[in-house]
Design a protein around this motif. Sequence first.
Motif, mmCIF file in Angstrom:
data_model
loop_
_atom_site.group_PDB
_atom_site.id
_atom_site.type_symbol
_atom_site.label_atom_id
_atom_site.label_comp_id
_atom_site.label_asym_id
_atom_site.label_seq_id
_atom_site.Cartn_x
_atom_site.Cartn_y
_atom_site.Cartn_z
ATOM 1 N N SER A 182 6.462 14.910 51.326
ATOM 2 C CA SER A 182 7.277 15.613 52.315
ATOM 3 C C SER A 182 7.872 16.896 51.726
ATOM 4 O O SER A 182 7.793 17.958 52.335
ATOM 5 C CB SER A 182 8.383 14.687 52.812
ATOM 6 N N LYS A 183 8.455 16.787 50.546
ATOM 7 C CA LYS A 183 9.098 17.953 49.918
ATOM 8 C C LYS A 183 8.100 19.040 49.545
ATOM 9 O O LYS A 183 8.407 20.224 49.632
ATOM 10 C CB LYS A 183 9.896 17.515 48.691
ATOM 11 N N LEU A 184 6.891 18.644 49.121
ATOM 12 C CA LEU A 184 5.885 19.613 48.703
ATOM 13 C C LEU A 184 4.953 20.032 49.846
ATOM 14 O O LEU A 184 4.084 20.878 49.655
ATOM 15 C CB LEU A 184 5.039 19.041 47.551
ATOM 16 N N ASN A 185 5.142 19.406 51.016
ATOM 17 C CA ASN A 185 4.305 19.670 52.189
ATOM 18 C C ASN A 185 2.817 19.461 51.884
ATOM 19 O O ASN A 185 1.974 20.285 52.200
ATOM 20 C CB ASN A 185 4.552 21.074 52.750
ATOM 21 N N ILE A 186 2.537 18.343 51.228
ATOM 22 C CA ILE A 186 1.158 17.961 50.934
ATOM 23 C C ILE A 186 0.877 16.632 51.628
ATOM 24 O O ILE A 186 1.785 15.981 52.146
ATOM 25 C CB ILE A 186 0.905 17.817 49.421
ATOM 26 N N THR A 187 -0.371 16.231 51.619
ATOM 27 C CA THR A 187 -0.736 14.927 52.136
ATOM 28 C C THR A 187 -1.068 14.022 50.963
ATOM 29 O O THR A 187 -1.847 14.397 50.091
ATOM 30 C CB THR A 187 -1.950 15.023 53.068
ATOM 31 N N ALA A 188 -0.460 12.858 50.924
ATOM 32 C CA ALA A 188 -0.772 11.857 49.908
ATOM 33 C C ALA A 188 -1.591 10.760 50.587
ATOM 34 O O ALA A 188 -1.131 10.143 51.543
ATOM 35 C CB ALA A 188 0.500 11.283 49.303
ATOM 36 N N PHE A 189 -2.812 10.586 50.128
ATOM 37 C CA PHE A 189 -3.692 9.541 50.649
ATOM 38 C C PHE A 189 -3.688 8.388 49.664
ATOM 39 O O PHE A 189 -3.949 8.579 48.477
ATOM 40 C CB PHE A 189 -5.126 10.051 50.800
#
Length: 160
Positions: A135-142
């Motif tokens: 959320s903080k880095l605006n990435i997607t964690a799969f």
Amino acid sequence: MNDEFAKGSLVIINTNSKNHFDAYRLINALSLNSVCLVLNRTADNMKKLLKSTSINIPVAFIDGISSQIGIEKNPEHSYLDNPSDIAGIVGSIEASLAKVSGDKALVIDSINNLSKYHNEKSVLDLLGFLSDRASKLNITAFVLNQHIGNASGEFLREAS
């Protein structure tokens, strides 16, 4: 596919032996620069497997097994000294993500293998941390959740 797919989220992908690489095809379709923590095979082996299935994800690997089985390290990958060290996992993930530019994704392959080294509370704490960082880095964690055999169930699920 939507370029904003689940940015800032942790996405759990349920897989089995027949569709495990479909998760990588999904990530490949999203055109994300990925960091992949591999806990069930060496990074070199995973790289070869992805290439053999025509999956060309720009990926930085964190190898969680080579140090355990005494395989020579490839300087193009990062390595965990001990997959049971949560701080080491977090540090390797953070360092690897910092080296990757553009739209990023983190892939954990797999939660089942992580569970071999950690109790349920530690795994859940790590997933909570990864969800917060995504959320903080605006990435997607799969996070891949590999079922044994051909278990039924949802293929894709977004965690809140």
